[in-house]
Every structure is written in C-alpha cells, then in structure tokens.
Design an enzyme around this catalytic site. Sequence first.
Site, PDB file in Angstrom:
ATOM      1  CG  HIS A  63      -1.893  -1.088   1.351  1.00 39.21           C
ATOM      2  ND1 HIS A  63      -2.058  -1.839   2.483  1.00 39.21           N
ATOM      3  CD2 HIS A  63      -2.797  -1.581   0.460  1.00 39.21           C
ATOM      4  CE1 HIS A  63      -3.015  -2.729   2.309  1.00 39.21           C
ATOM      5  NE2 HIS A  63      -3.480  -2.612   1.088  1.00 39.21           N
ATOM      6  CE  LYS A 103     -11.908  -6.880   2.478  1.00 39.87           C
ATOM      7  NZ  LYS A 103     -10.548  -6.391   2.188  1.00 39.87           N
ATOM      8  NE  ARG A 114      -2.897  -7.365  -4.442  1.00 40.00           N
ATOM      9  CZ  ARG A 114      -3.632  -7.475  -3.363  1.00 40.00           C
ATOM     10  NH1 ARG A 114      -3.101  -7.942  -2.265  1.00 40.00           N
ATOM     11  NH2 ARG A 114      -4.909  -7.133  -3.363  1.00 40.00           N
ATOM     12  CB  SER A 163      -4.226  -6.468   4.903  1.00 36.12           C
ATOM     13  OG  SER A 163      -3.868  -5.242   4.361  1.00 36.12           O
TER      14      SER A 163
HETATM   15  P1  ADP Z   1      -9.934  -3.482  -0.213  1.00 33.96           P
HETATM   16  O1  ADP Z   1     -10.188  -2.249  -1.051  1.00 33.96           O
HETATM   17  O2  ADP Z   1     -10.409  -4.746  -0.840  1.00 33.96           O
HETATM   18  O3  ADP Z   1     -10.312  -3.362   1.213  1.00 33.96           O
HETATM   19  P2  ADP Z   1      -7.153  -3.250   0.565  1.00 33.96           P
HETATM   20  O4  ADP Z   1      -7.452  -2.329   1.661  1.00 33.96           O
HETATM   21  O5  ADP Z   1      -6.397  -4.481   0.926  1.00 33.96           O
HETATM   22  O6  ADP Z   1      -8.381  -3.692  -0.273  1.00 33.96           O
HETATM   23  O7  ADP Z   1      -6.329  -2.503  -0.572  1.00 33.96           O
HETATM   24  C1  ADP Z   1      -6.678  -1.277  -1.133  1.00 33.96           C
HETATM   25  C2  ADP Z   1      -6.057  -1.157  -2.508  1.00 33.96           C
HETATM   26  O8  ADP Z   1      -4.681  -1.495  -2.472  1.00 33.96           O
HETATM   27  C3  ADP Z   1      -6.658  -2.076  -3.583  1.00 33.96           C
HETATM   28  O9  ADP Z   1      -6.636  -1.397  -4.822  1.00 33.96           O
HETATM   29  C4  ADP Z   1      -5.715  -3.251  -3.613  1.00 33.96           C
HETATM   30  O10 ADP Z   1      -5.739  -3.903  -4.859  1.00 33.96           O
HETATM   31  C5  ADP Z   1      -4.391  -2.523  -3.403  1.00 33.96           C
HETATM   32  N1  ADP Z   1      -3.360  -3.405  -2.856  1.00 33.96           N
HETATM   33  C6  ADP Z   1      -3.456  -4.284  -1.847  1.00 33.96           C
HETATM   34  N2  ADP Z   1      -2.291  -4.930  -1.637  1.00 33.96           N
HETATM   35  C7  ADP Z   1      -1.424  -4.439  -2.569  1.00 33.96           C
HETATM   36  C8  ADP Z   1      -0.063  -4.729  -2.909  1.00 33.96           C
HETATM   37  N3  ADP Z   1       0.631  -5.672  -2.280  1.00 33.96           N
HETATM   38  N4  ADP Z   1       0.499  -4.034  -3.926  1.00 33.96           N
HETATM   39  C9  ADP Z   1      -0.220  -3.099  -4.587  1.00 33.96           C
HETATM   40  N5  ADP Z   1      -1.502  -2.805  -4.350  1.00 33.96           N
HETATM   41  C10 ADP Z   1      -2.104  -3.458  -3.346  1.00 33.96           C
END
Ligand code: ADP
Length: 165
Positions: free
Chosen positions: A17, A41, A90, A128
């Site tokens: 992130h 979630k 990803r 995460s």
């Molecule tokens: P969500 O929106 O499903 O709750 P997250 O909070 O995990 O997802 O992630 C927010 C954003 O960051 C999404 O666009 C997700 O694809 C991206 N993201 C999560 N992990 C990574 C990573 N390792 N590298 C790049 N982008 C990521």
Amino acid sequence: MVRAIYPGTFDPVTNGHVDIVERASHTVEHLTVGVVEVSSKRTMFDVDERIKMFSDAVAHLPNVSVKAYSGLTVNAAREIGATVIIRGLRITSDFEYESEMALMNRRMAEDVETVCLFSALQYQILSSSRVKEVAALGADVSDLVPKNVWGPLVERLEKRKASNS
Ligand code: ADP
C-alpha cells in the site's frame, strides 16, 4: 490541481500500500488515503487505529493525508474534490475485481476516473489478510509492513490468542 483518493480497508497497511501511495503522490498534487469506516469485512483494527498506522507510515509525504470515509467511494471523492481514484493491481489477483469496480464507479460518476498502478514485483503476493494469517501462525513478516505496524500487529495477535485460550 489534480486531487486523488486511494480507498481501501488497510487492515493493516502493508508495504505494498505504501509503495502505491509513494508512486501516486508523485503524479497528483494531493492524495487522500480513504480508510473505509464501515466495512463488510471484519477488521482486526478499528478505523482510528488503521488511520494512525497509515498516517505514521506516510508522514514523509507532504502531499498525502489520511482520513476515514463511509459509503460510496465516488461520493467521498466528490466531497474532497478528487477526480481520480487510485487503486493497486497485483497481476494474478486484482484485475477482475478492480475492472468491475472501476466500471461501476464510472457508471455512477463519469467525472471520476479510476487509475490503477501495478504493484511492484516484490509486493505482488502481499496482502493484509496474508500478513495477518501467517503472523498469527508465528511467522516473522516484519519486512512486509511499515516499521510502526509490526508492534501493534503482534500485540493484537497475542491479545487474541490469550482471549481464545
Ligand atoms: P480493499 O479495497 O479490498 O479493502 P485493501 O485495503 O487491501 O483492499 O487494498 C486497497 C487497494 O490497495 C486495492 O486497490 C488493492 O488492490 C491494493 N493493494 C493491496 N495490496 C497491494 C499490494 N501488495 N500491492 C499493490 N496494491 C495493493
């Protein structure tokens, strides 16, 4: 002035992130990390904890701020004057979901564009949920999350373990 929002649950923020935020912050004037307040979630950290961890991890970036939001991301974008939604991609896991979300958001708000940045190679398999899963089983994945996140994560897992035993 181009303003953007990077929405997500961030439970907790990972180095993947932070990498997206660092790169996006070079392409827009101001980036707001939007931490989803109400999520379907179940989260390990509440919204204030998630905001604090993300804020500390990006304190070195002057044009980035972190705030909570609830409801539709396009509404949150409009409220802060953002015309761009940043998402991270990803290779193997995100394309379908992110495409659907981007199309749905465009249907609701044609004036807000979704821009996806490809995840860096070293963060392709980082999420995460995976961090929480393996950390709960005793793995040291401290190199996958910002320095300020590892302590609270271990602490929370120990607390959960103690309350389950
Ligand atoms: P969500 O929106 O499903 O709750 P997250 O909070 O995990 O997802 O992630 C927010 C954003 O960051 C999404 O666009 C997700 O694809 C991206 N993201 C999560 N992990 C990574 C990573 N390792 N590298 C790049 N982008 C990521």
